[in-house]
Scaffold this motif. Sequence first.
Motif, PDB file in Angstrom:
ATOM      1  N   GLU A 163       1.007  -1.382  -0.008  1.00 16.35           N
ATOM      2  CA  GLU A 163       0.332   0.123   0.097  1.00 16.35           C
ATOM      3  C   GLU A 163       0.646   1.223   0.038  1.00 16.35           C
ATOM      4  O   GLU A 163       2.167   1.277   0.442  1.00 16.35           O
ATOM      5  CB  GLU A 163      -0.845   0.090   1.157  1.00 16.35           C
ATOM      6  CG  GLU A 163      -1.924  -0.919   1.378  1.00 16.35           C
ATOM      7  CD  GLU A 163      -2.147  -1.392   2.740  1.00 16.35           C
ATOM      8  OE1 GLU A 163      -2.270  -0.326   3.603  1.00 16.35           O
ATOM      9  OE2 GLU A 163      -2.810  -2.322   2.985  1.00 16.35           O
ATOM     10  N   GLN A 165       0.634   5.992  -0.230  1.00 13.46           N
ATOM     11  CA  GLN A 165      -0.303   7.083  -0.490  1.00 13.46           C
ATOM     12  C   GLN A 165       0.393   8.282  -0.776  1.00 13.46           C
ATOM     13  O   GLN A 165       1.722   8.490  -0.569  1.00 13.46           O
ATOM     14  CB  GLN A 165      -1.249   7.387   0.970  1.00 13.46           C
ATOM     15  CG  GLN A 165      -0.460   8.223   2.009  1.00 13.46           C
ATOM     16  CD  GLN A 165       0.526   7.262   2.833  1.00 13.46           C
ATOM     17  OE1 GLN A 165       0.070   5.990   2.695  1.00 13.46           O
ATOM     18  NE2 GLN A 165       1.459   7.823   3.232  1.00 13.46           N
ATOM     19  N   THR A 197       5.568  -1.374  -5.433  1.00 15.81           N
ATOM     20  CA  THR A 197       4.685  -0.372  -4.647  1.00 15.81           C
ATOM     21  C   THR A 197       5.507   0.855  -4.573  1.00 15.81           C
ATOM     22  O   THR A 197       4.992   1.977  -4.864  1.00 15.81           O
ATOM     23  CB  THR A 197       4.421  -1.019  -3.336  1.00 15.81           C
ATOM     24  OG1 THR A 197       4.005  -2.077  -3.186  1.00 15.81           O
ATOM     25  CG2 THR A 197       3.396   0.056  -2.478  1.00 15.81           C
ATOM     26  N   VAL A 226      -4.820   7.178  -2.202  1.00 12.99           N
ATOM     27  CA  VAL A 226      -4.514   5.728  -1.670  1.00 12.99           C
ATOM     28  C   VAL A 226      -4.656   4.732  -2.746  1.00 12.99           C
ATOM     29  O   VAL A 226      -5.313   4.295  -3.589  1.00 12.99           O
ATOM     30  CB  VAL A 226      -5.426   5.490  -0.645  1.00 12.99           C
ATOM     31  CG1 VAL A 226      -5.030   4.302   0.004  1.00 12.99           C
ATOM     32  CG2 VAL A 226      -5.633   6.788   0.280  1.00 12.99           C
ATOM     33  N   ASP A 228      -4.007   0.573  -2.974  1.00 13.23           N
ATOM     34  CA  ASP A 228      -3.895  -0.462  -2.206  1.00 13.23           C
ATOM     35  C   ASP A 228      -3.634  -1.600  -3.371  1.00 13.23           C
ATOM     36  O   ASP A 228      -4.519  -2.148  -4.083  1.00 13.23           O
ATOM     37  CB  ASP A 228      -5.232  -0.859  -1.774  1.00 13.23           C
ATOM     38  CG  ASP A 228      -5.071  -2.369  -1.045  1.00 13.23           C
ATOM     39  OD1 ASP A 228      -4.222  -3.066  -0.956  1.00 13.23           O
ATOM     40  OD2 ASP A 228      -6.172  -2.427  -0.248  1.00 13.23           O
ATOM     41  N   SER A 230      -3.107  -4.803  -3.172  1.00 15.44           N
ATOM     42  CA  SER A 230      -3.802  -6.099  -2.574  1.00 15.44           C
ATOM     43  C   SER A 230      -5.023  -6.437  -3.355  1.00 15.44           C
ATOM     44  O   SER A 230      -5.547  -7.573  -3.752  1.00 15.44           O
ATOM     45  CB  SER A 230      -3.991  -6.457  -1.033  1.00 15.44           C
ATOM     46  OG  SER A 230      -4.900  -5.534  -0.732  1.00 15.44           O
ATOM     47  N   THR A 231      -5.886  -5.098  -3.801  1.00 17.89           N
ATOM     48  CA  THR A 231      -6.885  -5.331  -4.502  1.00 17.89           C
ATOM     49  C   THR A 231      -6.893  -4.572  -5.776  1.00 17.89           C
ATOM     50  O   THR A 231      -7.813  -4.800  -6.648  1.00 17.89           O
ATOM     51  CB  THR A 231      -8.012  -4.590  -3.672  1.00 17.89           C
ATOM     52  OG1 THR A 231      -7.812  -3.298  -3.323  1.00 17.89           O
ATOM     53  CG2 THR A 231      -8.522  -5.318  -2.278  1.00 17.89           C
TER      54      THR A 231
END
Length: 249
Positions: A163, A165, A197, A226, A228, A230-231
């Motif tokens: 993740e 931001q 990431t 943001v 993410d 993972s999704t």
Amino acid sequence: MTLSRRHTNKLSPIELVRYDRQLPVFGIEGQTKLKETSVAVIGAGGLGSFELLYLAGLGVGKIVIVDGDTVEESNLNRQVLHWEEDIGKPKALSAAEKIRRFNPYIEVEAIPEKLTESNAEEIIGRVDAVLDALDNWETRFLIDRVAYKLEKIFIHAGIYGLEGQVIPIVPGETSCLRCLLPPKLTSPPRFPAIAPTVGIIAGIAVIELIKILTGIGESNKGKMIVFDGSTMEIMRVDLKPRPNCVCVE
Ligand SMILES: [Zn+2]
């Protein structure tokens, strides 16, 4: 010694060829604006490596690299400007060496020091914008305070595992970072960090910066972007400034 090839703000014939594929994005005017812009990258680790590559590729005319650490083996999974042979070298110097070779048509300055209360105003005062490539909130809030006071663009960026931001701050147009975020943020030591990431978040931070600089696209200034992994969701979050912050005057 590297001789600067940045004699004029006019784009040279070779620069016009180098930037041929991005001129449809920025136009000559936007590309010249990038050449006229100076950016400090605070931290030459994971985020810093990718931010520096992207800024240099774009042709941002002057880049200042600030980092007081030296390269360690455990950096090499994601800090792509540092290689095995650089272990023990100051990160600012190792990064500057690669960036100068990547784009010899820009100016690159290395400051192998940690950003502190005593050097922040001098360093930030010399540039148009500051990119966050840090791993701690204490220094981020120092940048935020100084950049806001000196009216410099500040793009916050941070990652944690899959993740990350980004928050673009423009003094006079947005609130400062300190009042957009909860007051007591702490940074865990040695948090998880992977190159993909870091590359994505650095890319988002640099895109937000160049949108502000050149006026292209729709800026997300004052919002939190943001990501993410993972999704694979990207959200844009409206932030509410804390009332009575020093930035509201
Ligand atoms: Zn504020």
